[in-house]
Design a protein around this motif. Sequence first.
Motif, short mmCIF file in Angstrom:
data_model
loop_
_atom_site.label_atom_id
_atom_site.label_comp_id
_atom_site.label_asym_id
_atom_site.label_seq_id
_atom_site.Cartn_x
_atom_site.Cartn_y
_atom_site.Cartn_z
N CYS A 37 61.22 42.76 -123.68
CA CYS A 37 61.08 41.11 -123.72
C CYS A 37 61.23 40.82 -125.25
O CYS A 37 61.07 41.70 -126.39
N ARG A 38 61.55 39.60 -125.52
CA ARG A 38 61.29 38.96 -126.73
C ARG A 38 60.00 39.02 -127.18
O ARG A 38 59.11 38.93 -126.40
N SER A 39 59.64 38.96 -128.71
CA SER A 39 58.40 39.19 -129.09
C SER A 39 57.71 38.15 -128.83
O SER A 39 56.41 37.97 -128.46
N GLU A 40 58.31 36.68 -128.60
CA GLU A 40 57.46 35.39 -128.49
C GLU A 40 57.23 35.22 -127.11
O GLU A 40 56.43 34.39 -126.57
N ASP A 41 57.75 36.12 -126.15
CA ASP A 41 57.64 36.01 -124.64
C ASP A 41 56.44 37.03 -124.24
O ASP A 41 56.20 36.97 -122.96
N SER A 42 56.41 37.92 -124.95
CA SER A 42 55.46 39.05 -124.67
C SER A 42 54.23 38.85 -124.24
O SER A 42 53.83 39.13 -122.94
N ASP A 43 53.31 38.02 -124.65
CA ASP A 43 51.97 37.76 -124.17
C ASP A 43 52.14 36.75 -122.82
O ASP A 43 51.42 36.94 -121.80
N SER A 69 57.67 44.40 -126.32
CA SER A 69 58.32 43.19 -127.10
C SER A 69 59.14 44.02 -127.86
O SER A 69 59.12 45.44 -128.32
N ASN A 71 59.01 43.81 -131.07
CA ASN A 71 58.20 44.29 -132.18
C ASN A 71 57.59 45.68 -132.09
O ASN A 71 57.29 46.33 -132.87
N ASP A 96 65.62 41.45 -121.76
CA ASP A 96 65.99 40.05 -121.83
C ASP A 96 67.39 40.11 -122.34
O ASP A 96 67.64 40.83 -123.40
#
Length: 189
Positions: A37-43, A69, A71, A96
């Motif tokens: 997934c995108r790093s900003e969506d990981s958490d 992610s 990253n 994603d």
Amino acid sequence: QLLADIATPVLKPVRVRIPHTIFNPTGNEEHNVCIFCRSEDSDALKTFLAANEGVVPGLDASADGAVLSINDVKKYYKEFKQLKNLSQRFTHFLCDARIMSQLYNLLGKSFGKGNNYPVPIDFKQVEKFPASAIKALQASSYIHLKGKCINLRLGNADMAKEQLVANALQGLEFAATEKLPKGWAGVHS
């Protein structure tokens, strides 16, 4: 095997519709899922999956490397051996769609050799992830259009003979007539 190389390789997996799913996380064979997934969506994705355990069969969000992610891939999977181990730990990979091209460059040959590139799915909101993931896993197989040889998975050891035959007939027909550049005329064997 095809008569000639596919002129323009397609890295994105091409969906092939089959009547019976080959994905069976409760069967005798191990079926498990990894999501990139995108790093900003990981958490947010990890939190959602922890709160909704089992919402996507075969995806254990608490397993090491199940939710990665972009990253994480850059940080923990820099070497070919690490990527190869990751590609062998999971049977199904999703990503994603927004990170597909960047991710495919990072995964490189370790995933390309086994035609194991992640299947891109569209989910703009974390809550829509389960529906997109299940759609990608159920009643579908995927091929990668590159080179002369194409690998198409049409079954597993838990399936009945009739299901395997139905998948082979429909899957091969669909792949040859709808997805290959020259249709059956381009198939050698």
